[in-house]
Scaffold this active site. Structure first.
Site, PDB file in Angstrom:
ATOM      1  N   THR A  69      56.867  64.109  39.715  1.00 46.66           N
ATOM      2  CA  THR A  69      56.112  63.466  40.789  1.00 46.66           C
ATOM      3  C   THR A  69      54.635  63.716  40.530  1.00 46.66           C
ATOM      4  OG1 THR A  69      57.886  63.767  42.402  1.00 46.66           O
ATOM      5  CG2 THR A  69      55.676  63.411  43.272  1.00 46.66           C
ATOM      6  N   LEU A  77      54.833  70.056  43.930  1.00 45.49           N
ATOM      7  CA  LEU A  77      55.407  68.758  43.601  1.00 45.49           C
ATOM      8  C   LEU A  77      56.440  68.937  42.509  1.00 45.49           C
ATOM      9  CD1 LEU A  77      52.182  66.536  43.401  1.00 45.49           C
ATOM     10  CD2 LEU A  77      53.777  66.700  45.311  1.00 45.49           C
ATOM     11  N   ASP A  78      57.496  68.114  42.538  1.00 51.22           N
ATOM     12  CA  ASP A  78      58.449  68.100  41.440  1.00 51.22           C
ATOM     13  C   ASP A  78      57.719  67.778  40.140  1.00 51.22           C
ATOM     14  OD1 ASP A  78      60.432  68.502  43.309  1.00 51.22           O
ATOM     15  OD2 ASP A  78      61.010  66.389  43.419  1.00 51.22           O
ATOM     16  N   ARG A  79      58.269  68.213  39.037  1.00 49.90           N
ATOM     17  CA  ARG A  79      57.609  68.024  37.743  1.00 49.90           C
ATOM     18  C   ARG A  79      57.234  66.559  37.510  1.00 49.90           C
ATOM     19  NH1 ARG A  79      60.999  68.865  32.365  1.00 49.90           N
ATOM     20  NH2 ARG A  79      61.673  66.784  32.989  1.00 49.90           N
ATOM     21  N   ARG A  83      63.258  61.940  48.015  1.00 50.57           N
ATOM     22  CA  ARG A  83      64.229  61.382  47.070  1.00 50.57           C
ATOM     23  C   ARG A  83      65.615  61.286  47.699  1.00 50.57           C
ATOM     24  NH1 ARG A  83      63.253  65.172  41.950  1.00 50.57           N
ATOM     25  NH2 ARG A  83      64.712  63.713  40.965  1.00 50.57           N
TER      26      ARG A  83
END
Length: 306
Positions: free
Chosen positions: A136, A132-134, A235
């Site tokens: 998210t 996961l993105d930081r 996104r």
């Protein structure tokens, strides 16, 4: 890993079970068969030529002996949704990277799990199946041994693991549900930023399915399921429709109501890597997104009926 031979397995060799029923690779079989307790039948060490009989108990040692991860154990808060000897599924907070990188050597999920498992004699190896993105939040799958990692990775690649996200979008979407099907690539100006493009050399196919859950005057709450695993896929896709995720500064604009993109990995549906049991793991919305839920939609709790 434990396997109990049934009537249909009577007369089969251990090697046949390992290859054709448990699906172990040749490399994994070579690894475990040279361990003192790598392959046991009824608690006795055996070779792969051993013939099984109904009721025999086959046990495999899937631990990594003398494993070295190089990840510093750090005492960090991390909510664990599910945990056993094959995998651990944390509910990652926002503003926590998945793994160490430049500028983030002690504040990641990997650091937190290295601390949690610091007493393991076999050592800790960080094996994320998804990322996961930081900023998210939500569910991550971390395999805890080689066999589980191979099986979970294969299941992910073959789309047998379903990931469902909750996203809060700018604007009122006209559709009730739909698909976003595009190609994506890096922009010429950045190694981080992605953009929608045509089918061309270097572009990756990307497919997202979504369903509208709630509508407000100026916002839409959706359940989104990425059918492909492209960087920043959700996104980029929602931004390309003119409905960027609230708080996404990279593909939209900053928000006075939240300090990160309002994106949460809410549901995982998968089969357990050892037992094959069907699992549905859920992580409730975090506090900052619950605030938006009430402010934008007049709802205090969200039912996970998707």
């Amino acid at each position: 890993m434990r396997f109990v031979a049934k009537s249909e397995h009577d007369g089969l060799t251990v090697l046949h079970i390992l290859r054709n029923i448990l699906g172990l690779s040749g490399g994994m079989i070579r690894h475990i068969k040279y361990l003192e307790d790598g392959i046991l039948v009824n608690s006795e060490r055996v070779t792969v030529r051993r013939v099984l009989r109904e009721g025999d108990i086959l046990e495999l040692n899937t631990e990594d002996r003398d494993a070295v991860s190089g990840i510093e154990p750090c005492c960090l808060p991390l909510n664990i949704i599910y945990e056993d000897s094959d995998m651990v599924v944390p509910d990652k907070p926002s503003d926590m990277p998945t793994h160490p990188s430049c500028g983030h050597y002690g504040d990641t999920v990997a650091n937190a799990l290295a601390y949690r498992y610091r007493e393991l004699e076999s050592g800790f190896v960080f094996r994320p199946v998804n990322r996961l993105d930081r900023d998210t939040s939500g569910l991550l799958i971390i395999a805890r041994n080689r066999i589980a990692a191979a099986r979970l990775t294969e299941a992910m690649q073959n789309k047998r693991i379903r990931k469902k996200y909750i996203a809060i979008l700018h604007g009122a979407m006209a559709e009730e549900a739909g698909e976003i099907e595009t190609y994506m690539r890096r922009t010429a100006e950045s190694i981080i930023v992605r953009e929608v493009c045509g089918k061309e050399e270097g572009a990756d196919y990307a497919l997202t399915r979504f369903k509208v859950l709630l509508r407000g005057e100026r916002h839409t709450l959706v359940c989104a399921e990425p059918m492909t695993g492209r960087t920043h896929q959700l996104r980029v896709h929602f931004s390309s429709l003119g409905h960027p995720i609230v708080g996404d500064e990279l593909y939209g604009e900053p928000s006075p109501d939240i300090t990160r993109q309002a994106l949460h990995a809410a549901v995982l549906e998968l089969e357990h890597p050892s037992t094959g049991e069907k699992m549905r793991l859920v992580a409730p919305l975090h506090g900052d997104m619950r605030i938006l839920l009430e402010k934008y939609f007049g709802v205090r709790e969200l039912e996970y009926d998707f």
